[in-house]
Write a protein that holds these residues in place. Structure first.
Motif, PDB file in Angstrom:
ATOM      1  N   ALA A   8       0.957  -1.350   0.312  1.00 44.56           N
ATOM      2  CA  ALA A   8       0.099   0.139  -0.108  1.00 44.56           C
ATOM      3  C   ALA A   8       0.462   1.249  -0.031  1.00 44.56           C
ATOM      4  CB  ALA A   8      -0.912   0.189   1.018  1.00 44.56           C
ATOM      5  N   THR A   9       0.362   2.642  -0.371  1.00 40.10           N
ATOM      6  CA  THR A   9       0.946   3.814  -0.620  1.00 40.10           C
ATOM      7  C   THR A   9      -0.215   4.768  -0.134  1.00 40.10           C
ATOM      8  OG1 THR A   9       0.528   4.134  -2.716  1.00 40.10           O
ATOM      9  CG2 THR A   9       2.801   3.299  -2.579  1.00 40.10           C
ATOM     10  N   ASN A  64      -3.465   2.587  -3.178  1.00 40.29           N
ATOM     11  CA  ASN A  64      -3.225   3.663  -2.845  1.00 40.29           C
ATOM     12  C   ASN A  64      -4.896   4.207  -1.684  1.00 40.29           C
ATOM     13  OD1 ASN A  64      -1.689   5.962  -1.809  1.00 40.29           O
ATOM     14  ND2 ASN A  64      -3.273   7.091  -2.762  1.00 40.29           N
ATOM     15  N   SER A  65      -4.273   4.887  -0.589  1.00 40.01           N
ATOM     16  CA  SER A  65      -4.412   5.358   0.667  1.00 40.01           C
ATOM     17  C   SER A  65      -4.861   6.511   0.799  1.00 40.01           C
ATOM     18  CB  SER A  65      -4.748   4.201   1.554  1.00 40.01           C
ATOM     19  OG  SER A  65      -5.010   3.096   1.599  1.00 40.01           O
ATOM     20  N   ARG A 122       2.607   5.320 -11.843  1.00 35.94           N
ATOM     21  CA  ARG A 122       3.468   4.491 -10.997  1.00 35.94           C
ATOM     22  C   ARG A 122       3.459   3.562 -10.891  1.00 35.94           C
ATOM     23  NH1 ARG A 122       2.705  10.177 -11.178  1.00 35.94           N
ATOM     24  NH2 ARG A 122       4.612  10.972 -10.244  1.00 35.94           N
ATOM     25  N   GLY A 123       2.630   2.866 -11.323  1.00 41.54           N
ATOM     26  CA  GLY A 123       1.926   1.210 -11.044  1.00 41.54           C
ATOM     27  C   GLY A 123       1.029   0.499  -9.711  1.00 41.54           C
ATOM     28  N   ILE A 124       0.684   2.113  -9.257  1.00 37.43           N
ATOM     29  CA  ILE A 124      -0.288   1.971  -8.198  1.00 37.43           C
ATOM     30  C   ILE A 124      -1.876   1.987  -8.822  1.00 37.43           C
ATOM     31  CG2 ILE A 124      -1.741   3.393  -6.322  1.00 37.43           C
ATOM     32  CD1 ILE A 124       0.917   4.162  -6.224  1.00 37.43           C
ATOM     33  N   PHE A 184      -6.523   0.675   3.798  1.00 44.37           N
ATOM     34  CA  PHE A 184      -5.618  -0.382   3.362  1.00 44.37           C
ATOM     35  C   PHE A 184      -4.212   0.239   3.934  1.00 44.37           C
ATOM     36  CE2 PHE A 184      -3.329  -2.798   0.713  1.00 44.37           C
ATOM     37  CZ  PHE A 184      -3.059  -5.111   2.340  1.00 44.37           C
ATOM     38  N   PHE A 185      -3.584   1.071   3.493  1.00 41.90           N
ATOM     39  CA  PHE A 185      -2.420   1.442   4.356  1.00 41.90           C
ATOM     40  C   PHE A 185      -2.841   1.525   5.690  1.00 41.90           C
ATOM     41  CE2 PHE A 185       0.733   4.330   5.867  1.00 41.90           C
ATOM     42  CZ  PHE A 185       2.029   4.319   4.700  1.00 41.90           C
ATOM     43  N   SER A 186      -3.231   2.010   6.669  1.00 42.78           N
ATOM     44  CA  SER A 186      -3.503   1.529   7.975  1.00 42.78           C
ATOM     45  C   SER A 186      -3.402   0.601   8.695  1.00 42.78           C
ATOM     46  CB  SER A 186      -4.918   2.627   8.573  1.00 42.78           C
ATOM     47  OG  SER A 186      -4.886   4.099   8.127  1.00 42.78           O
TER      48      SER A 186
END
Length: 188
Positions: A64-65, A109-110, A127-129, A136-138
């Motif tokens: 995740a980003t 990404n979140s 950027r491949g996201i 999800f990042f959390s």
């Protein structure tokens, strides 16, 4: 332990952790302290930055980003880590069963904002996201802090663009059904 955002995305098999980066961090931390899970499986909808991905397609994620539009436009920076992945050195049977379904993997990404600008979506895809999910990042951040293996299972509910909300609302029932089906197929 299965977790979900709640607020319209609730599953009988999952604990609700709240919507967005802050609520999900707080409530998931509380759950981890109280329940001490041996793995975390986040289940939820995702917007697609790629207009070529079919709606209602299922994906898994363990990367995740947390990238905001100011970073994409060169108008900001962050001193904190904004890319994370699940712990690779810890395996768990449930996560392996989910991965064995053959679902494609995506970086998610979140943000506390839903992308409505198609150019922003295009920059993320470059950027491949591929996917956007608010929590999800959390989830991965909390999981890593507690050294708990984690994965996300996502269903594409909408494209990230000006009609994102309407598409999400229109597809929510089908998204929920697809996610329930995939979890049932792995025996939960």
């Amino acid at each position: 332990m299965f977790v979900c955002a709640g607020n319209g995305e609730e599953f009988e098999f999952a604990q609700k952790i709240g919507v967005g980066l802050i609520q999900s961090s707080i409530y998931l931390t509380r759950l981890c302290l109280e329940k001490k899970p041996d793995c975390l499986i986040f289940v939820g909808s995702a917007g697609s930055y790629d207009l070529g991905l079919p709606l209602l397609e299922l994906w898994i994620g363990d990367h995740a980003t947390q990238i905001e539009s100011s970073a994409l436009l060169g108008g900001g920076y962050t001193p904190i880590k904004n890319r994370i992945c699940t712990l690779k050195d810890v395996s768990h049977e449930t996560i392996q069963r989910i991965k064995s379904l053959g679902l494609q993997e995506a970086v998610v990404n979140s943000s506390n904002y839903i992308t409505t600008d198609i150019q922003h979506a295009y920059r993320m895809k470059e950027r491949g996201i591929l996917l956007e999910n608010m929590e999800f990042f959390s989830v991965l951040s909390v999981a890593n802090a507690f050294e708990i293996p984690a994965i996300g299972v996502f269903c594409v509910s909408n494209y990230c663009g000006e009609n994102a909300h309407q598409e999400f609302v229109g597809n929510r029932r089908d998204v929920m059904g697809r996610l329930r089906g995939v979890i049932a197929n792995i025996g939960f």
